[in-house]
Design a protein around this motif. Structure first.
Motif, mmCIF file in Angstrom:
data_model
loop_
_atom_site.group_PDB
_atom_site.id
_atom_site.type_symbol
_atom_site.label_atom_id
_atom_site.label_comp_id
_atom_site.label_asym_id
_atom_site.label_seq_id
_atom_site.Cartn_x
_atom_site.Cartn_y
_atom_site.Cartn_z
ATOM 1 N N MET A 34 6.792 -3.939 6.817
ATOM 2 C CA MET A 34 6.072 -4.620 7.903
ATOM 3 C C MET A 34 6.854 -5.867 8.287
ATOM 4 O O MET A 34 7.077 -6.742 7.442
ATOM 5 N N VAL A 41 6.627 -9.076 10.680
ATOM 6 C CA VAL A 41 5.615 -9.818 11.439
ATOM 7 C C VAL A 41 6.312 -10.720 12.456
ATOM 8 O O VAL A 41 7.285 -11.405 12.126
ATOM 9 N N GLU A 98 -6.004 -11.017 7.167
ATOM 10 C CA GLU A 98 -4.977 -10.094 6.674
ATOM 11 C C GLU A 98 -4.922 -10.139 5.139
ATOM 12 O O GLU A 98 -4.857 -9.112 4.471
ATOM 13 N N LYS A 99 -4.964 -11.353 4.591
ATOM 14 C CA LYS A 99 -4.902 -11.514 3.132
ATOM 15 C C LYS A 99 -6.106 -10.847 2.472
ATOM 16 O O LYS A 99 -5.952 -10.103 1.485
ATOM 17 N N SER A 108 -5.847 -7.026 2.756
ATOM 18 C CA SER A 108 -4.820 -6.516 1.840
ATOM 19 C C SER A 108 -5.314 -6.557 0.391
ATOM 20 O O SER A 108 -5.122 -5.590 -0.376
ATOM 21 N N TRP A 115 -3.335 0.066 -2.110
ATOM 22 C CA TRP A 115 -2.175 -0.768 -1.776
ATOM 23 C C TRP A 115 -1.584 -1.191 -3.117
ATOM 24 O O TRP A 115 -2.023 -2.164 -3.721
ATOM 25 N N ILE A 155 2.988 -5.168 -3.043
ATOM 26 C CA ILE A 155 3.452 -5.866 -1.831
ATOM 27 C C ILE A 155 4.509 -6.869 -2.266
ATOM 28 O O ILE A 155 4.272 -7.684 -3.173
ATOM 29 N N ARG A 189 7.523 -9.628 -0.796
ATOM 30 C CA ARG A 189 8.143 -10.360 0.303
ATOM 31 C C ARG A 189 9.617 -9.991 0.387
ATOM 32 O O ARG A 189 10.287 -9.882 -0.665
ATOM 33 N N TYR A 249 9.927 -12.968 7.527
ATOM 34 C CA TYR A 249 8.467 -12.826 7.575
ATOM 35 C C TYR A 249 8.185 -11.324 7.598
ATOM 36 O O TYR A 249 7.767 -10.750 8.608
ATOM 37 N N SER A 250 8.478 -10.695 6.465
ATOM 38 C CA SER A 250 8.410 -9.233 6.325
ATOM 39 C C SER A 250 8.003 -8.916 4.894
ATOM 40 O O SER A 250 8.244 -9.704 3.985
ATOM 41 N N ASN A 251 7.407 -7.739 4.735
ATOM 42 C CA ASN A 251 7.145 -7.268 3.382
ATOM 43 C C ASN A 251 7.485 -5.801 3.263
ATOM 44 O O ASN A 251 7.552 -5.080 4.263
ATOM 45 N N LEU A 253 -3.060 -8.205 11.393
ATOM 46 C CA LEU A 253 -1.771 -8.581 12.022
ATOM 47 C C LEU A 253 -1.105 -7.408 12.736
ATOM 48 O O LEU A 253 0.003 -7.570 13.273
ATOM 49 N N MET A 261 2.985 -6.729 14.534
ATOM 50 C CA MET A 261 3.893 -6.151 13.533
ATOM 51 C C MET A 261 4.716 -5.003 14.096
ATOM 52 O O MET A 261 4.253 -4.250 14.952
HETATM 53 O O1 LIG Z 1 2.841 -11.762 5.232
HETATM 54 C C1 LIG Z 1 3.009 -10.545 5.444
HETATM 55 O O2 LIG Z 1 3.993 -9.932 5.015
HETATM 56 C C2 LIG Z 1 1.950 -9.748 6.162
HETATM 57 C C3 LIG Z 1 0.911 -9.336 5.242
HETATM 58 C C4 LIG Z 1 0.537 -8.077 4.916
HETATM 59 C C5 LIG Z 1 -0.551 -8.145 3.977
HETATM 60 C C6 LIG Z 1 -0.687 -9.589 3.798
HETATM 61 O O3 LIG Z 1 -1.504 -10.170 3.097
HETATM 62 O O4 LIG Z 1 0.205 -10.259 4.565
#
Ligand SMILES: O=C(O)CC1=CCC(=O)O1
Length: 91
Positions: free
Chosen positions: A7, A9, A27-28, A31, A40, A43, A45, A50-52, A73, A77
């Motif tokens: 993803m 952003v 979003e947080k 997730s 999920w 995750i 970073r 600004y991607s995951n 988001l 994205m």
């Molecule tokens: O910050 C990001 O990468 C976007 C995101 C996806 C789930 C989350 O909590 O943030």
């Protein structure tokens, strides 16, 4: 079914700061609910962006689509989905 999802952003510079803060908070929470449920799995970073990269374990393509479509988001994205299969060398 396992999927790796990247993803990227891209929030508009002129986005209202309150809308930005609320959207990121939603979003947080979204997730973390899915992390608690086990769909999920990871995750991570991507350093310096600004991607995951995330790993999802879901029942179907349709379920993954539903999850991604529901991301607060999502409108901001670019998403790349990679289906995963077992590797024969995995131990
Ligand atoms: O910050 C990001 O990468 C976007 C995101 C996806 C789930 C989350 O909590 O943030």
């Amino acid at each position: 079914m396992l999927f790796a999802v990247r993803m990227d952003v891209d929030l508009p510079r002129d986005l209202d700061p309150v809308v930005r803060q609320e959207t990121v908070a939603r979003e947080k929470a979204y997730s973390q609910d899915l992390q608690r449920s086990g769909e999920w799995r990871h995750i991570w970073r991507i350093v310096g962006q600004y991607s995951n990269v995330s790993i999802f374990d879901v029942a179907s393509n349709e379920r993954l689509h539903e999850i991604l479509w529901g991301l607060p988001l999502f409108p901001y994205m670019t998403i790349e989905v990679t289906p995963l299969a077992s590797h024969p060398s995995a131990i």
